[in-house]
Design an enzyme around this catalytic site. Structure first.
Site, PDB file in Angstrom:
ATOM      1  N   LYS A 113      -9.239  -5.647  -7.393  1.00  0.00           N
ATOM      2  CA  LYS A 113      -7.768  -5.671  -7.409  1.00  0.00           C
ATOM      3  C   LYS A 113      -7.240  -5.786  -5.978  1.00  0.00           C
ATOM      4  CE  LYS A 113      -7.647  -3.336 -11.803  1.00  0.00           C
ATOM      5  NZ  LYS A 113      -7.585  -2.106 -12.577  1.00  0.00           N
ATOM      6  N   GLN A 121      -6.386   3.948 -11.660  1.00  0.00           N
ATOM      7  CA  GLN A 121      -7.581   3.392 -12.319  1.00  0.00           C
ATOM      8  C   GLN A 121      -8.105   4.393 -13.361  1.00  0.00           C
ATOM      9  OE1 GLN A 121      -8.879   0.218 -11.778  1.00  0.00           O
ATOM     10  NE2 GLN A 121     -10.109   0.731 -13.560  1.00  0.00           N
ATOM     11  N   ASP A 161       0.717  -1.730 -15.114  1.00  0.00           N
ATOM     12  CA  ASP A 161      -0.350  -1.789 -16.119  1.00  0.00           C
ATOM     13  C   ASP A 161       0.229  -1.912 -17.534  1.00  0.00           C
ATOM     14  OD1 ASP A 161      -3.010  -1.926 -15.443  1.00  0.00           O
ATOM     15  OD2 ASP A 161      -3.205   0.211 -14.995  1.00  0.00           O
TER      16      ASP A 161
END
Ligand code: NDP
Length: 281
Positions: free
Chosen positions: A52, A96, A119
């Site tokens: 990422k 994460q 997200d």
């Protein structure tokens, strides 16, 4: 032979478009910044986080990296999210997953303000998707819609069957296909006669989490098959939920693993970050 849906190429295209957009935004004084938080040192998570950050650097997005120790408390993590929520220069916050067991994942997801929920996991983002309002969409299913559209595969009026009903893949996938006017069926571990249901699909999305479970017995001749699964097989090679060699000869289009759905997830995360910065201005 079927059309091979090339996620590597399509994600590269999207990243190129984003790079241009970010450069144009910079000229107007708008910068894009993603905060990436990892708790603990799970090796798979470290790889995802690294990828990422690499994608951010390529596109011109600033990434702030928070690598917190395994013993970080929930309060400490929530305090950091609170601080990042308040920072004007931060457009997106990504925590994460999975988190260590002593931290409540739902509480963490809820703590991120929806404007920075790149997200698309916050209940408000999910609710917005449900009722057709603006909001960030979970990156993997959003990437699958891009794969289909950019490969010239029509969704409207098609029988779409999804195997799997998880919050991050199956359910948002169903809502997105519905938004594109597909006729949608969601299947799961309690579905009876699974093969009969999946054989109705013009577009079959496998997000079942079982290596090579989907053989040609599950697939209608000429269907489009999207494989979300990622596994390592006995030879440490990557494979999906679909038995590619068995299914490819009977379908009209298929995503490979690797190089199909996988690369799209990060591309869509980058897309959401850029969108967040553009919207704020
Ligand atoms: P989950 O384990 O959360 O969900 C799996 C779903 O499959 C569940 O809804 C489950 O049903 C259903 N299921 C399990 N066994 C069967 C069966 N025998 N028949 C029918 N349905 C079944 O997985 P995720 O959605 O998180 O992920 C799915 C796959 O996609 C995994 O391989 C994961 O690694 C991969 N993945 C890939 C991403 C990418 O970027 N390419 C991103 C996210 C995930 P029930 O609800 O009844 O238990």
């Amino acid at each position: 032979m079927p059309q091979i849906i090339n996620g590597k190429e399509i994600s590269a295209q999207i990243k190129e478009e984003l790079k241009e957009k970010v450069a144009a935004m910079k000229k107007e004084g708008i910068s894009v910044c993603l905060a990436v938080i990892q708790v603990g040192d799970d090796p798979a998570s470290a790889v995802y986080v690294g990828n990422k950050k690499k994608a951010c650097a390529y596109i011109g997005i600033t990434s702030l990296s928070y690598e917190l120790p395994e013993e970080t408390t929930q309060e400490e993590l929530l305090a950091l999210i609170g601080e990042l929520n308040g920072r004007k220069d931060v457009n997106g916050i990504l925590v994460q997953l999975p988190l260590p067991e002593h931290i409540d994942e739902d509480a963490v997801i809820r703590a991120i303000v929806p404007e920075k929920d790149v997200d698309g996991f916050h209940p408000q983002s999910v609710g917005a998707l449900c009722i057709g309002q603006e909001g960030y969409v979970s990156c993997t299913p959003a990437g699958i819609i891009q794969l289909l559209k950019r490969s010239g595969i029509e969704i409207e009026g098609k029988e779409c069957v999804i195997i799997g009903r998880s919050n991050i893949v199956g359910k948002p996938m169903a809502l997105l296909l519905l938004r594109e006017n597909g006729t949608v069926t969601i299947t799961h571990s309690r579905t009876k006669n699974l093969k009969e249901v999946t054989k109705r699909a013009d577009i079959l999305v496998a997000a079942v989490g079982k290596p090579k479970m989907i053989t040609r017995e599950y697939v209608k001749e000429g269907a489009v098959v999207i494989d979300v699964g990622i596994h390592r097989n006995e030879n440490n090679k990557l494979c999906g939920d679909v038995d590619y060699d068995d299914v490819a000869p009977v379908c009209s289009a298929i995503t490979p693993v690797p190089g199909g759905v996988g690369p799209m997830t990060i591309a869509m995360l980058m897309h959401n970050c850029v969108e967040s910065a553009a919207l704020r201005h």
